[in-house]
Scaffold this motif. Sequence first.
Motif, PDB file in Angstrom:
ATOM      1  N   VAL A 131      -9.929  -9.714  11.374  1.00 39.70           N
ATOM      2  CA  VAL A 131      -8.747  -8.862  11.506  1.00 39.70           C
ATOM      3  C   VAL A 131      -8.221  -8.941  12.929  1.00 39.70           C
ATOM      4  O   VAL A 131      -8.994  -8.984  13.894  1.00 39.70           O
ATOM      5  N   SER A 135      -4.204  -3.972  14.296  1.00 41.10           N
ATOM      6  CA  SER A 135      -3.229  -4.195  13.231  1.00 41.10           C
ATOM      7  C   SER A 135      -3.948  -4.242  11.890  1.00 41.10           C
ATOM      8  O   SER A 135      -5.160  -4.136  11.819  1.00 41.10           O
ATOM      9  N   LYS A 136      -3.158  -4.401  10.824  1.00 36.65           N
ATOM     10  CA  LYS A 136      -3.721  -4.526   9.485  1.00 36.65           C
ATOM     11  C   LYS A 136      -3.719  -5.974   8.998  1.00 36.65           C
ATOM     12  O   LYS A 136      -4.027  -6.244   7.839  1.00 36.65           O
ATOM     13  N   THR A 137      -3.388  -6.898   9.896  1.00 34.86           N
ATOM     14  CA  THR A 137      -3.375  -8.312   9.548  1.00 34.86           C
ATOM     15  C   THR A 137      -4.795  -8.853   9.532  1.00 34.86           C
ATOM     16  O   THR A 137      -5.515  -8.739  10.533  1.00 34.86           O
TER      17      THR A 137
END
Length: 343
Positions: A131, A135-137
């Motif tokens: 990750v 962030s959520k990426t």
Amino acid sequence: MKLTFLFILITSLQLSAKVYSQDAKIKLSSSQNTVGKIIDAIEEQTQFKIFYKTGQFNTQKVVSFNATELTVANALTEIFQGSGLSYKVMDKLIVLAPAADIKALTQQKITITGRVVDIANGLSLPGVSVVVKGSKTGVLTDINGNFKIDVLDKNTTLVFTFIGYIRQEIQLEGRTFLEIGLKTEVKNLDEIVIVGYGQQKKANLTGSVSSVKGEELLSRQAAQTSTLLQGVAAGVTVSQQSGQPGQDGGRINIRGIGSMMSSTSPLVLIDDVEGNINDVDPNMIESISVLKDAASTAIFGARATNGVILVKTKRGKVGKATVSYNTYVAKQVPTNLPNVLSG
């Protein structure tokens, strides 16, 4: 022949779209117009649709031009010059937004690839979470431990997590390929858990057992020991039935209610003797083990249908005597008293 024709057609469409976006022109009724009228003219006279947030800028602001016919690009550049806003053309859509947001949209992505292995034996680790920090990426490694992820900054930090392994944070520092070795996290596997027939290491357990140390119970204050189990063991629910002083103990259920007619309370053993958990001083508890499934409760028979709670109290130790003092004072007041008739 057909493939060649299709390729030429697609290329021509891409080029024409690019030229259109750069050279599309609008005609204005005068050299002075409001921002709102200019935006309306772009949408009416071209195939563009303009997207922006209401209230982001003053649509009544008057803008002057040297000519009444100009390109869309020149019009938008002139309108938002010095305002902190910018625009981005995406096919037939124009996005108006702060310059920093537009920069983020146009920022080139950097592709990072790599492989994650067990540092002890070099074996690939599939299913590792990768990750971008903050962030959520994120992505998961494939069966060979490989991963591929897009980032916007060459100095981005990637976070690698996997069950049973120590979390790692790696800063890219301009690298586009990473070889990551994760270390096994073994600190919880040597923990001793009390079961019905003695003690076992947590790593060797096959049944469902939750263990709570006495220190965890003492981190909160409660009038009854049973209420201290709320929220510290998975599958264990504690509900308080009364607020009456001395009768405010919690009703313990393990994995829900197992019967509608008979008792749903678990079997409580205090140092291998059946008892009431509220009769034990929390300061005297060394650990509590909650046995939840059939494999863990089989040794106790039918009385353990609703689960078993094993309480181990503290024992004396060799060494100097120590004295500790702890007090807890609470006051209970009714939230509401009914109004009664006098006399």
